[in-house]
Design a protein around this motif. Structure first.
Motif, PDB file in Angstrom:
ATOM      1  N   GLU B  95       0.831  -1.207   0.000  1.00  0.00           N
ATOM      2  CA  GLU B  95       0.000   0.000   0.000  1.00  0.00           C
ATOM      3  C   GLU B  95       0.859   1.248   0.000  1.00  0.00           C
ATOM      4  O   GLU B  95       0.581   2.218  -0.711  1.00  0.00           O
ATOM      5  N   SER B  99       1.232   4.203  -2.882  1.00  0.00           N
ATOM      6  CA  SER B  99       0.819   5.575  -2.630  1.00  0.00           C
ATOM      7  C   SER B  99       1.911   6.577  -2.930  1.00  0.00           C
ATOM      8  O   SER B  99       1.655   7.770  -2.964  1.00  0.00           O
ATOM      9  N   THR B 131       0.516  -2.446  -8.754  1.00  0.00           N
ATOM     10  CA  THR B 131      -0.683  -2.711  -9.549  1.00  0.00           C
ATOM     11  C   THR B 131      -0.751  -4.165  -9.976  1.00  0.00           C
ATOM     12  O   THR B 131      -1.772  -4.829  -9.798  1.00  0.00           O
TER      13      THR B 131
ATOM     14  N   ILE C 171     -15.159  -0.627  -9.938  1.00  0.00           N
ATOM     15  CA  ILE C 171     -14.659  -0.056  -8.683  1.00  0.00           C
ATOM     16  C   ILE C 171     -13.163  -0.273  -8.562  1.00  0.00           C
ATOM     17  O   ILE C 171     -12.453   0.574  -8.019  1.00  0.00           O
ATOM     18  N   VAL C 172     -12.684  -1.380  -9.100  1.00  0.00           N
ATOM     19  CA  VAL C 172     -11.237  -1.558  -9.142  1.00  0.00           C
ATOM     20  C   VAL C 172     -10.618  -0.435  -9.954  1.00  0.00           C
ATOM     21  O   VAL C 172      -9.615   0.166  -9.562  1.00  0.00           O
ATOM     22  N   ARG C 175     -10.671   2.721  -7.952  1.00  0.00           N
ATOM     23  CA  ARG C 175      -9.642   2.679  -6.918  1.00  0.00           C
ATOM     24  C   ARG C 175      -8.299   3.070  -7.513  1.00  0.00           C
ATOM     25  O   ARG C 175      -7.529   3.841  -6.933  1.00  0.00           O
ATOM     26  N   VAL C 178      -8.235   6.826  -8.181  1.00  0.00           N
ATOM     27  CA  VAL C 178      -8.018   7.693  -7.010  1.00  0.00           C
ATOM     28  C   VAL C 178      -6.527   7.822  -6.720  1.00  0.00           C
ATOM     29  O   VAL C 178      -5.998   8.916  -6.552  1.00  0.00           O
ATOM     30  N   ASN C 228      -6.867   5.772   0.508  1.00  0.00           N
ATOM     31  CA  ASN C 228      -7.155   4.462  -0.067  1.00  0.00           C
ATOM     32  C   ASN C 228      -7.964   3.602   0.887  1.00  0.00           C
ATOM     33  O   ASN C 228      -8.821   2.819   0.465  1.00  0.00           O
ATOM     34  N   VAL C 231     -11.479   4.592   0.456  1.00  0.00           N
ATOM     35  CA  VAL C 231     -12.044   4.016  -0.772  1.00  0.00           C
ATOM     36  C   VAL C 231     -12.386   2.560  -0.562  1.00  0.00           C
ATOM     37  O   VAL C 231     -13.444   2.070  -0.968  1.00  0.00           O
ATOM     38  N   ARG C 232     -11.494   1.832   0.128  1.00  0.00           N
ATOM     39  CA  ARG C 232     -11.746   0.415   0.396  1.00  0.00           C
ATOM     40  C   ARG C 232     -13.016   0.239   1.209  1.00  0.00           C
ATOM     41  O   ARG C 232     -13.813  -0.670   0.971  1.00  0.00           O
ATOM     42  N   GLU C 235     -15.902   0.721  -0.882  1.00  0.00           N
ATOM     43  CA  GLU C 235     -15.986  -0.417  -1.790  1.00  0.00           C
ATOM     44  C   GLU C 235     -16.612  -1.612  -1.082  1.00  0.00           C
ATOM     45  O   GLU C 235     -17.474  -2.290  -1.638  1.00  0.00           O
TER      46      GLU C 235
END
Lengths: 289, 256, 252
Positions: B95, B99, B131, C171-172, C175, C178, C228, C231-232, C235
C-alpha cells in the motif's frame, strides 16, 4: 392423509441397512447422524440436523426435498468438500475428511466447473489426476473412449463454452468417470439443462452407471426424475434437515421413459413423495408461526 | 466496411479537424501548429537520428522494467495467494509503495543510484509493481469456487491448484492490471527522464517545450504515443496465448 | 487489529533495518528513521498545508473524470458501433503517457492550478473508461442473452444489468484512478513547481535537505494510505453482495 406430525418426531427410516446386519455387503457410502452448520460469527445457521442413510454398491440413490432444505450442503459433505460437524461419514470403509479418491462430483453449474481454457478432451484428461498406473497414451485412449461413451465423439478439440448445456454436462460426467470413480455424486446436474435434453441425459446417466459400475447419489428437486432414476429415494425435511423417508423403488431396470412413467408403482411412489414434500411445506408453516 | 477502415475514420477526422483549426488563424500558430508542419518537424528529427535514439532509450527502460514488474508482481502474488500470512505481511508495504508517486522518488533515487539505467528501470518497476501484484493477488484469490471444488474432488493439492487452475483462470484479470502497469511504466520512464534531464523522450519533451519549439514538441508527443501503441500491442500479443480464451468465450455469448 | 499484526510487524522490521543501515553508513545524505521522523514532526504544519493543496487539485480532476467517463465507458462497451468509432481515438491517446501532456498544458494554461487539474483529469480518465469498457464486455455472456430475452431498452440494460454487473470491476478501476489522481497531482507539481507537496520535494532536493524530502514522502504515503483506506471501506459497503456470494459458493 391427515395432519402430519412435526417432522422431528418421525422415527428412523426402517429401510436403512445397518452395517452390522449385513457385513458381507457393507454399503459403499455410509452416512450416520451427520450435521452441518454454515456461516461465521453471529450468522451461523444449522443446515443439516441429523441425516442418516447408506448406498450399496451399484445402487442409485435419489435425494429429494423441499427447496432450500440443504440438499447441496449434504452433497458437499458427502464429497468431502465440507467437513461435518458431528456424526459419521464413511466411504469404502474409511472416514471422509477431505475429497476421497474414488468419489467424483458432477456440479450443477457445468459452465463454471469445466475449465474454459482447456479443450473438452483436455478437461477430461484433467480428471485423471489420481491415476498413476497408466502412461500418457493409455490415458488419452481412455479419454477418447469416455467422450465416445457420453456421445461426444468429434468434439474433442472444441471448448466447453462452444457446446450446449447438456453437452457440457456430458463432458463433466466424462471427467468424473475419468477419475475412475466408484461413487458419482450429482448435484442437480440436469436442473440447468433444457427439458428435452433432460430425458436423454437421464437415460444416458443410467446407462453409464451400469456400464461403469458406478454407485450414484443424485440430488434433485425434480420428484419425477428422482423416482425414474432411483433404486432408493431419500426424502429430506426442511432445515435443519433430517431424513423423513427412505423408500425402496421396486420398478424394473432398465427404465424406459414411456413405460416406466406409466407404471402404477411409479405413479404411486411419485404421489407418496410429492405428498410428503407438500406436507412438510405446510407443516413448516405452522411451526414457524 | 473493413475493420481497419473503421478504425482510421475516427483518427482521420480528428486530424483533419486539427489541421483546419490550426490554419484558420483562431489559435496562435506557435501554440497550435498545423498537423503537416508537425509531421515535417518529426521527419527532420527522424532523419537526424535524435528521435530514434531517444525513443530507443525510453522504450528499453519501459519494456525491461515492465517485464521485471510482471515477473516480480505475479511471482509475489502467487506466494501471497498460497500463504495468507505472506499476503497480510506484505499488505501495508505494498500500500505504501502504491501511494508514493514514482516521480517523487526520482530525486532520492538519483542521489542513491546516479543517472544510470538502473535508476530509470528501478523507477519503472516501482511504478508498476503494486498494480500487477494487487491485481494478480485479487484474481488468484477470487477464482470461481466451483472450479476450485471440482479440482479438489479430482485430487489436486493446493499447490497444484494454484498453478493449474487459479493462475490460468486469473490471466485475463491479471492482464487488465498489466495494461495499467504498462501505462504506468511508460509514464514512469518519461517522467523520470523529464526530471533527471539526461536523455530519452521525456527529456526531449521538456527541452522542446521550454525552447518554444512547439512543432518539435508535438512531434515528440506523437512519437511517445506511437511508442505507447507499440507497447500495448506487445501486451496484446502476450495476452493472446494466456487469456485469449476469455474473448472467444465472450464472443460466444454475444453470438447466441 | 488482530488481522493487521503481520503487516505492522513487517513495517516495524523495515523501520529498524532503515535506522540500522543509516547508522552504519553514517552519511548526512542518508538520514535514519528517527531523524526523518523528527523533521516530520517539526515541519508538520507546512507539509500538511502543502499536501492539502495537492489533494484538492487531485479531487477536482478525479470528480470531473468520473462524471464524464463512467457513462461514456458503459456506452462504448455496450454499443458496438460507437465502440468501433471511438476506440481507435482512445487507443491513439491512451498510450500517450499522461505526464507528456504537461508541457502542452504548460504552454496553454501556464503553471497554475488550472493546468494541473487539466492534466489530472486527462490522466485519470483512462483507467476509469478502460475498466468500465472491460467490465461491460466481460460480463458473463448469459447476461447479454437474458437482457435480450427480457426485451429491455438500451437504457434499461445499462442501468439494471450492466452497471451492477460491471460494478466490481469498475470499482477496481476507480480505486486505481483515485491513487493515480494523487500521483499525477504530485508529479505535475514536481514539473510545474509552484506549490504543493511535489514542490516541497523539488525544493528539498535543490537545497540538499534529504531528511525534509523523505519527510514529505512519509506525508504522501500516510495521506494516500488514509484515502485508499476510505475508498476500500466504501468499496466493501457497495460490494457486500459480491463478496457474500463468493463466501456462499465456497462454503467454508
Amino acid at each position: 392423509m391427515g395432519q402430519l406430525r412435526s417432522v422431528q418426531q418421525i422415527s428412523p427410516p426402517p429401510a436403512a441397512i445397518h452395517p452390522a446386519e449385513h457385513p458381507a455387503s457393507a454399503p459403499l457410502l455410509w452416512v450416520e447422524a451427520i450435521s452441518k452448520s454454515l456461516g461465521t460469527g453471529t450468522q451461523i445457521t444449522k443446515i443439516i440436523g441429523s441425516v442418516s442413510f447408506g448406498a450399496q454398491r451399484g445402487e442409485f440413490v435419489s435425494v429429494v426435498g423441499p427447496s432450500g432444505c440443504g440438499k447441496t450442503t449434504l452433497l458437499m459433505c458427502l464429497a468431502g468438500l465440507y467437513t461435518v460437524d458431528s456424526g459419521r461419514l464413511t466411504f469404502n470403509g474409511k472416514a471422509v475428511s477431505s475429497p476421497p479418491e474414488g468419489v467424483s462430483v458432477v456440479f450443477q453449474d457445468y459452465s463454471r466447473s469445466l475449465l474454459p481454457w482447456k479443450s473438452n478432451f483436455d478437461n477430461v484428461l484433467f480428471g485423471m489426476k489420481r491415476i498413476t498406473d497408466m502412461d500418457p497414451a493409455a490415458k488419452r485412449a481412455l479419454a477418447g473412449d469416455l467422450m465416445a461413451s457420453v456421445g461426444l465423439k468429434g468434439f474433442e478439440s472444441s471448448y466447453p463454452w462452444q457446446l450446449s448445456g447438456g453437452m457440457q454436462q456430458r463432458v463433466a460426467i466424462a471427467r468424473g468417470l475419468a477419475a475412475r470413480s466408484r461413487l458419482l455424486l450429482l448435484d442437480e446436474p440436469l436442473a440447468a439443462v433444457d427439458a428435452q435434453t433432460r430425458a436423454e441425459m437421464q437415460d444416458l446417466l443410467l446407462d453409464l452407471a451400469k456400464k461403469y459400475d458406478q454407485t450414484c447419489v443424485l440430488v434433485t428437486h425434480d420428484v419425477d426424475e428422482a423416482v425414474y432414476m432411483a433404486d432408493r429415494i431419500v426424502v429430506l425435511s426442511k432445515r435443519p434437515t433430517t431424513v423423513v423417508a427412505d423408500l425402496p423403488v421396486s420398478l424394473p431396470k432398465p427404465r424406459d421413459q414411456l413405460q416406466t412413467r406409466e407404471d402404477p408403482a411409479y405413479l404411486g411412489l411419485r404421489h407418496k413423495v410429492i405428498t410428503l414434500i407438500r406436507s412438510m411445506r405446510a407443516g413448516a408453516a405452522t411451526q414457524e408461526s | 466496411m473493413k475493420p481497419w477502415m473503421k478504425k482510421s475514420t475516427g483518427i482521420v477526422l480528428f486530424l483533419l479537424a486539427w489541421e483546419i483549426v490550426a490554419r484558420s488563424g483562431f489559435v496562435p500558430r506557435t501554440y497550435f501548429p498545423p498537423v503537416t508542419q508537425i509531421l515535417l518537424a518529426g521527419r527532420d528529427m527522424l532523419t537526424s537520428g535524435e528521435l530514434l535514439e531517444a525513443e530507443g532509450k525510453t522504450l528499453f527502460r519501459a519494456l525491461s522494467g515492465l517485464l521485471l514488474t510482471i515477473a516480480f508482481g505475479v511471482g509475489s502474488a502467487l506466494l501471497a495467494a498460497r500463504y495468507a500470512l505472506v499476503a497480510r505481511m506484505w499488505a501495508p508495504v505494498v500500500e505504501i509503495m502504491r501511494s508514493i508517486p514514482p516521480a517523487a522518488l526520482v530525486p532520492l533515487a538519483i542521489f542513491a543510484l546516479g543517472l544510470t539505467p538502473k535508476l530509470f528501470i528501478g523507477i519503472v518497476v516501482f511504478a508498476g509493481f503494486s498494480t500487477v501484484y494487487l491485481t494478480a493477488l485479487n484474481a488468484l484469490t477470487n477464482t470461481e469456487p466451483v472450479q476450485i471444488n471440482a479440482a479438489r474432488t479430482l485430487g489436486y493439492t493446493r499447490n497444484e491448484m494454484l498453478f493449474r487452475v487459479r493462475l490460468p483462470a486469473a490471466w485475463p484479470e491479471i492482464f487488465t492490471g498489466v495494461r495499467v502497469a504498462a501505462g504506468a511504466a511508460l509514464i514512469a520512464s518519461i517522467a523520470s527522464e523529464m526530471l533527471a534531464g539526461k536523455d530519452g523522450l521525456g527529456f526531449m519533451l521538456f527541452d522542446t517545450a521550454f525552447s518554444m519549439r512547439t512543432k518539435e514538441m508535438f512531434a515528440v508527443m506523437l512519437a511517445a504515443a506511437l511508442n505507447g501503441i507499440l507497447f500495448n500491442q506487445l501486451v496484446v500479443w502476450t495476452r493472446r496465448p494466456l487469456a485469449g480464451w476469455q474473448d472467444k468465450l465472450n464472443a460466444q455469448g454475444d453470438a447466441r | 487489529m488482530r488481522e493487521g499484526w503481520p503487516g505492522a510487524a513487517f513495517v516495524l522490521f523495515l523501520f529498524f533495518v532503515w535506522e540500522l543501515s543509516a547508522r552504519w553508513v553514517a552519511s548526512p545524505n542518508f538520514p535514519g528513521a528517527f531523524t526523518v521522523l523528527s523533521t516530520l514532526a517539526t515541519a508538520a504544519p507546512t507539509l500538511l498545508t502543502e499536501m492539502g493543496i495537492t489533494l484538492w487539485r487531485a479531487g477536482a480532476g478525479l470528480l470531473l473524470a468520473l462524471v464524464v467517463m463512467l457513462p461514456l465507458g458503459i456506452f462504448i462497451g455496450r454499443v458496438r458501433a460507437v465502440g468501433d468509432f471511438v476506440e481507435p481515438l482512445f487507443d491513439m491517446l491512451r498510450p500517450l503517457p499522461p505526464l507528456a501532456i504537461v508541457p502542452v498544458a504548460m504552454l496553454f494554461a501556464g503553471v497554475g492550478s488550472g493546468a494541473k487539474v487539466l492534466v489530472i483529469f486527462y490522466s485519470v480518465s483512462f483507467p476509469i473508461v478502460l475498466s468500465t469498457i472491460d467490465a461491460v464486455r466481460s460480463a458473463h455472456p448469459m447476461l447479454t442473452s437474458v437482457a435480450r430475452s427480457l426485451r429491455l431498452s438500451r437504457r434499461q440494460i445499462m442501468l439494471q444489468i450492466d452497471m451492477p454487473a460491471a460494478l466490481p470491476q469498475v470499482i477496481v478501476g476507480i480505486r486505481i484512478a483515485v491513487a493515480l489522481s494523487i500521483l499525477i497531482s504530485i508529479s505535475a507539481e514536481m514539473l510545474l513547481s509552484t506549490d504543493g507537496i511535489g514542490n516541497v520535494i523539488m525544493r528539498s532536493q535543490e537545497q540538499f535537505r534529504v531528511a525534509m524530502g523523505m519527510a514529505a514522502l512519509l506525508v504522501i504515503a500516510a495521506t494516500a494510505l488514509i484515502i485508499n483506506g476510505l475508498v476500500r471501506w466504501i468499496e466493501r459497503r457497495a460490494l457486500a453482495w459480491h463478496y457474500a456470494r463468493q463466501v456462499a459458493l465456497s462454503g467454508r
